[in-house]
Design a protein around this motif. Structure first.
Motif, PDB file in Angstrom:
ATOM      1  N   PHE B 211      27.015  18.749 -26.558  1.00  0.00           N
ATOM      2  CA  PHE B 211      27.667  19.471 -25.327  1.00  0.00           C
ATOM      3  C   PHE B 211      28.685  18.466 -24.762  1.00  0.00           C
ATOM      4  CE2 PHE B 211      27.309  19.950 -20.659  1.00  0.00           C
ATOM      5  CZ  PHE B 211      27.864  21.248 -20.708  1.00  0.00           C
ATOM      6  N   ILE B 212      28.661  17.213 -24.828  1.00  0.00           N
ATOM      7  CA  ILE B 212      29.727  16.380 -24.258  1.00  0.00           C
ATOM      8  C   ILE B 212      31.205  16.608 -25.065  1.00  0.00           C
ATOM      9  CG2 ILE B 212      30.557  14.041 -24.121  1.00  0.00           C
ATOM     10  CD1 ILE B 212      28.123  13.151 -22.934  1.00  0.00           C
ATOM     11  N   ALA B 213      30.943  16.589 -26.367  1.00  0.00           N
ATOM     12  CA  ALA B 213      32.369  17.017 -27.077  1.00  0.00           C
ATOM     13  C   ALA B 213      32.813  18.289 -26.533  1.00  0.00           C
ATOM     14  CB  ALA B 213      31.823  17.029 -28.598  1.00  0.00           C
ATOM     15  N   PHE B 214      31.961  19.196 -26.552  1.00  0.00           N
ATOM     16  CA  PHE B 214      32.382  20.661 -26.159  1.00  0.00           C
ATOM     17  C   PHE B 214      32.923  20.812 -24.925  1.00  0.00           C
ATOM     18  CE2 PHE B 214      29.378  21.775 -29.653  1.00  0.00           C
ATOM     19  CZ  PHE B 214      30.350  21.591 -30.815  1.00  0.00           C
ATOM     20  N   ALA B 215      32.194  19.989 -23.960  1.00  0.00           N
ATOM     21  CA  ALA B 215      32.402  20.388 -22.416  1.00  0.00           C
ATOM     22  C   ALA B 215      33.738  19.421 -22.035  1.00  0.00           C
ATOM     23  CB  ALA B 215      31.225  19.601 -21.607  1.00  0.00           C
ATOM     24  N   ILE B 216      33.900  18.440 -22.787  1.00  0.00           N
ATOM     25  CA  ILE B 216      35.190  17.703 -22.756  1.00  0.00           C
ATOM     26  C   ILE B 216      36.367  18.687 -23.019  1.00  0.00           C
ATOM     27  CG2 ILE B 216      36.903  16.096 -23.198  1.00  0.00           C
ATOM     28  CD1 ILE B 216      34.343  14.198 -23.301  1.00  0.00           C
ATOM     29  N   LYS B 217      36.427  19.240 -24.255  1.00  0.00           N
ATOM     30  CA  LYS B 217      37.436  20.170 -24.451  1.00  0.00           C
ATOM     31  C   LYS B 217      37.379  21.479 -23.708  1.00  0.00           C
ATOM     32  CE  LYS B 217      39.435  19.700 -28.664  1.00  0.00           C
ATOM     33  NZ  LYS B 217      39.636  18.391 -29.278  1.00  0.00           N
ATOM     34  N   MET B 218      36.635  22.048 -23.187  1.00  0.00           N
ATOM     35  CA  MET B 218      36.804  23.248 -22.225  1.00  0.00           C
ATOM     36  C   MET B 218      37.939  23.242 -21.003  1.00  0.00           C
ATOM     37  SD  MET B 218      33.228  24.911 -22.209  1.00  0.00           S
ATOM     38  CE  MET B 218      32.048  24.705 -23.786  1.00  0.00           C
ATOM     39  N   PRO B 219      37.483  22.311 -20.364  1.00  0.00           N
ATOM     40  CA  PRO B 219      36.580  21.171 -19.811  1.00  0.00           C
ATOM     41  C   PRO B 219      35.637  21.648 -18.636  1.00  0.00           C
ATOM     42  CG  PRO B 219      38.835  20.688 -18.766  1.00  0.00           C
ATOM     43  CD  PRO B 219      38.853  22.237 -19.342  1.00  0.00           C
TER      44      PRO B 219
END
Lengths: 458, 483
Positions: B211-219
């Motif tokens: 989730f951290i990886a995706f959450a940072i990208k969205m963000p």
């Protein structure tokens, strides 16, 4: 074995070539030598032969790591075309010393007997002590040679002491026999054996520049002429880690539980010291020194994992790291020679004045940082896989955090090259060196796009 | 082969563009992107929308001994994302025609190179391949933003890069862990991950790693701190790529590699994730109201919109997930259009300060219409694309938990406040000495904005064109999640 003979013969021949009138022919000849050696090495692929009463084995492990070392040397030498340390006079001797050092390297990866390991370490190290001081009139180079020699001999002594203890505990020098005895060691002898292992381990840790025995690295790397620093941080390190893994894998798998905590502690400490130390540097060369410490840490992850993935992971990573590091040292040499300093700031604006050098450096930094499309990514992936197969998740978390730190200092170079104003004129690069740099980039990208070619050799 | 072409062609074209000297590079790049669009549409025509499984499959061994495959293919979810990418990239290239960048060939080559990474991410069916393309997409956008960006670009883009790589390294660690949980000789294929049965404790920490990886990208709030600065400092094309397409990598990643892989972890943490997303919705909107710079208004509005999409992800019902799909398309279209209009204004006036403008309508009626349509799409007026997406998403959230839906619904009101306020102050009112000489759109600018405006209405009036593509895949995904 053929590679040892060929290297020795060529090394001596090469000394006489120094008398030749035409200095220009020297480098092509040496490269030709080394290519012949590389061919002869690879020719031994798939054979399992032993020599000198089984003291030296030529198996795929030996061939693989020998090939990586010879290849690295071939890539390093073209950068000496213009000059090594400012004067051309002693080129032949420098080349010979490098070749002799390679002989030691081959013995270090092929040994089956502790004596052979010791000989290999010495043969590899002594030429390096000389080469560290090759820049005779430079006080830093003198300091480097002195430090390297004193510390190096001291730790050689430690290794020897350790080997003596191992011999005392087991009564053997052959790895296989040691393993047999270590398998069910007499409880009275166990402390002796463990002490011996610990001392050998400390000695090799010094040779590969892992913490806490890394203190010599930044100073020695900084003082040594850049060309030889490149050799030290790639070939010497590859030989060291290969020897280390072989020792643990063949002789001491039975006492894994005993040495494992020490190796893990060294690994974590090395990762922390290397990466955090690199952040604070202002000199590119010192940064690369710390970065080489950190890569010793990554390589040791495979040692802590200690399973059937480790060998291939070490080989792949050694090659990927070696190729990227040589490219970095190559560019550094030209830039530092031209601009008179190896600080980050001398890279300012290189993207404008020398797009090729900047591009090579960028790819090399991306690879060292482990970003995909480069060999460094798969190197890290394979190492991490080896450790995760053993369920060492926490170690991977440390390594991941440290990789993120690594991106910080590698990208400082990229930022300096592309986003700051140029500090000097165009850096002159001879075409042959440029060709070598391009080959290194191609190899790095090749390893990053079709890793399958290199990933399962052993 | 079709998928492989879609992935590899932009990279190849990027190399071609590098060889072209001077300003003709952009034409070559545009041509290459158009060809990619044609092939993308061709894929759409040949796509069988009744199947839920990936089509145009290519499965070649990559690191054979480790079971890592170069496996790519498109199901409905992938196809929609690929279509969005191939539709937006040519427009983004066209939008940069008028900006006189230094080294145009490098600039346009990087855009095309990024397209390879983006299409790769959206079609990869192997975890390591996915990660590979994930980072491949990051490198070019870093250089685009860092080399052609604004004054403070070095610090800002550096933060962006380290932040995102830091997050994705955790994803990599999670992938390697999952890989070793697969039976036999191990496999990193999507289907192998979907069949894993892990205990809920393991899934719990795996959830956070991914989730951290995706959450940072969205963000998603609180991982958003890199976003406003990066959007502001990046050149217009970079901002469009980041907000229009790259942000969707995070959402798509969660859809493909988070929800179905660790469903128990998702059910444990869905409430937390939803609350974070909803905080982001309100937080982004409130900050957007307070901004003086047009680019920052849209940047924060993007945090708000993405918050709603992220909330939709964790509702795990059909409305929510279909809303995610349609809203990804809508947001891509709207935000690219809005950033382009801001770029047009900045190019003419040399400023993005809302306070310095006014009365542009009188000089530029055509632009006003386009701006208005895109703006209304962003505030989710019925008949526009934003309405369909937000309606489905809010319905999904509402079905999950009524009070959450109610709070998230405030976004519509707040969105109208900051968008209409910006529009009114920039376009209406009296002309001043800065906006005096404003000229209406040129032909190239119209060529960018008209397709976007058409899309706003297409999605708004007939969303089924797109919803029907993703429906079987979404239903299948829900099946996998409930396994």
């Amino acid at each position: 074995m053929t590679s040892i003979i060929l290297l020795s013969v060529f090394g001596i021949l090469n000394l006489f070539l120094g008398f030749m009138k035409s200095k220009k022919a020297l480098l092509p000849l040496v490269l030709l030598f080394l290519l012949v050696v590389l061919g002869a090495t690879v020719y031994d692929w798939g054979q399992n032969k032993t020599f000198f009463n089984n003291m030296l084995a030529v198996d795929n492990y030996t061939v693989g790591f020998t090939a990586v070392m010879v290849l690295s040397t071939i890539f390093i030498l073209p950068f000496s075309r213009r000059y090594v340390v400012g004067e051309e006079a002693n080129l032949a001797e420098y080349y010979s010393l490098l070749i002799f050092s390679l002989v030691g390297g081959v013995m270090m990866v092929g040994y089956e007997n502790l004596l052979m390991l010791f000989l290999g370490i010495e043969i590899m190290s002594i030429p390096m002590y000389v080469l560290a001081g090759a820049d005779k009139r430079n006080i830093l180079s003198n300091e480097a040679a002195m430090k390297y020699f004193l510390m190096g001999s001291f730790f050689t002594g430690v290794i020897l002491f350790g080997m003596a203890l191992i011999y005392g505990a087991t009564g053997h020098f052959y790895l296989v026999d040691i393993a047999n005895v270590a398998n069910n060691i007499d409880p009275n002898m166990a402390p002796l054996l463990l002490m011996g292992i610990l001392l050998v381990l400390i000695g090799i840790t010094f040779k590969i520049g892992a913490a806490p025995f890394h203190f010599w690295t930044p100073d020695v790397y900084e003082g040594t002429p850049t060309l030889f620093t490149g050799y030290m941080s790639t070939v010497v390190k590859t030989a060291g880690i290969a020897a280390f893994y072989k020792l643990m894998n063949v002789a001491f798998p039975a006492v894994y539980q005993e040495w494992f905590p020490t190796v893990v502690a060294i690994t974590v400490l090395t990762l922390l010291v290397g990466n955090i130390g690199a952040v604070a540097q202002t000199s590119m060369k010192r940064m690369l020194a710390y970065s080489s410490i950190s890569h010793a840490g990554y390589l040791m992850i495979a040692l802590t994992a200690f399973n059937d993935r480790s060998e291939n992971a070490i080989l792949f990573y050694s090659l990927a790291y070696g190729v990227a590091t040589i490219a970095a040292f190559g560019v550094l040499k030209y830039v530092a020679d031209e601009r008179g300093s190896d600080d980050y700031s001398s890279f300012n604006g290189l993207g404008k004045t020398n797009p090729l050098l900047a591009f090579v450096m960028t790819v090399s930094m991306l690879s060292l940082a482990g970003i995909p499309l480069t060999g460094g990514f798969f190197g890290k992936l394979f190492l991490f896989s080896a450790a995760l197969e053993k369920d060492m998740l926490w170690l991977i978390v440390v390594a991941v955090l440290m990789s993120a730190v690594g991106i910080y200092y590698y990208f400082r170079v990229i930022i300096a090259m592309y986003m700051r104003e140029p500090v000097g004129a165009r850096v002159a690069v001879d075409p042959f060196a440029a060709f070598t740099l391009i080959s290194l980039v191609v190899l790095t990208v090749l390893m990053g796009v079709v890793p399958g070619l290199f990933s399962d050799l052993l | 082969m079709l998928t492989a072409f879609l992935i590899l062609w932009p990279a190849l074209a990027a190399l071609l563009v590098l060889l072209v000297k001077g300003q003709s590079a952009k034409k070559v790049a545009f041509g290459a992107a158009l060809l990619e669009l044609v092939v993308g549409v061709w894929a759409w025509i040949n796509f069988n929308p009744t199947l839920s499984s990936p089509q145009f499959l290519l499965n070649e061994p990559w690191v054979a001994s480790a079971g890592i495959a170069f496996k790519v293919g498109m199901d409905g979810i992938s196809l929609l994302m690929v279509l969005l990418t191939v539709f937006l990239v040519p427009l983004i290239i066209l939008a940069s025609f008028k900006n006189d960048y230094e080294k145009p060939s490098s600039f346009f080559a990087l855009i095309l190179f990024m397209q390879t990474g983006l299409v790769g991410v959206f079609t990869a069916l192997d975890a390591f391949l996915f990660y590979f393309f994930w980072e491949v997409a990051l490198i070019p956008i870093y250089f685009i933003a860092a080399l052609w960006g604004g004054a403070d670009r070095i610090r800002v883009t550096f933060k962006f890069f380290i932040y995102t790589v830091f997050g994705s390294l955790f994803m990599l660690a999670a992938f390697v862990y999952l890989y070793f949980q697969t039976p036999g000789t191990h496999s990193s294929e999507e289907v192998a991950f979907y069949q894993l049965v892990l205990d809920s404790g393991t899934q719990s920490w795996l959830f956070w790693f991914l989730f951290i990886a995706f959450a940072i990208k969205m963000p998603v709030f609180p991982f958003h701190t890199w976003q406003p600065d990066t959007y502001t400092e990046a050149p217009a094309a970079g901002t469009m790529l980041l907000s229009g397409i790259m942000l969707k990598m995070g959402i798509y990643g969660a859809l493909r590699w988070l929800l179905p892989v660790v469903p128990l972890g998702v059910s444990q943490w869905a409430d937390v994730a939803l609350v974070l997303a909803i905080i982001g919705i309100i937080y982004g909107a409130i900050i957007a109201i307070r901004q003086h710079d047009m680019k920052r208004v849209v940047a924060f509005s993007s945090i708000s919109h993405v918050g709603l999409i992220a909330a939709g992800l964790f509702t795990l019902n059909e409305q929510g997930l279909q809303g995610v799909m349609i809203q990804m398309l809508s947001h891509g279209v709207n935000v690219v259009g809005l950033f382009f209009i801001i770029d047009i204004i900045q190019r003419r006036l040399g400023t993005r300060e809302i306070a310095a403008m006014g009365g542009i309508t009188q000089n530029a009626p055509f632009m006003t219409v386009c701006f208005m349509v895109l703006m209304l799409g962003a505030v989710a007026l019925p008949l526009t694309n934003g309405f369909v997406g937000e309606f489905l998403l809010l319905m999904g959230v509402f079905r999950y938990e009524a009070w959450m839906g109610a709070v998230a619904g405030i976004t519509i009101i707040l969105g109208a406040v900051y968008m209409l306020r910006m529009f009114q102050r920039v376009m209406f009112g009296e002309k001043n000495e800065i906006t005096q000489a404003f000229t209406d759109l040129t032909f190239t600018e119209k060529a960018v904005l008209v397709p976007l405006v058409v899309m706003v209405f297409w999605i708004g009036l007939h969303p089924n064109t797109f919803l029907s593509i993703s429906e079987p895949a979404i239903l299948n995904l829900l099946e996998v999640i409930k396994r």
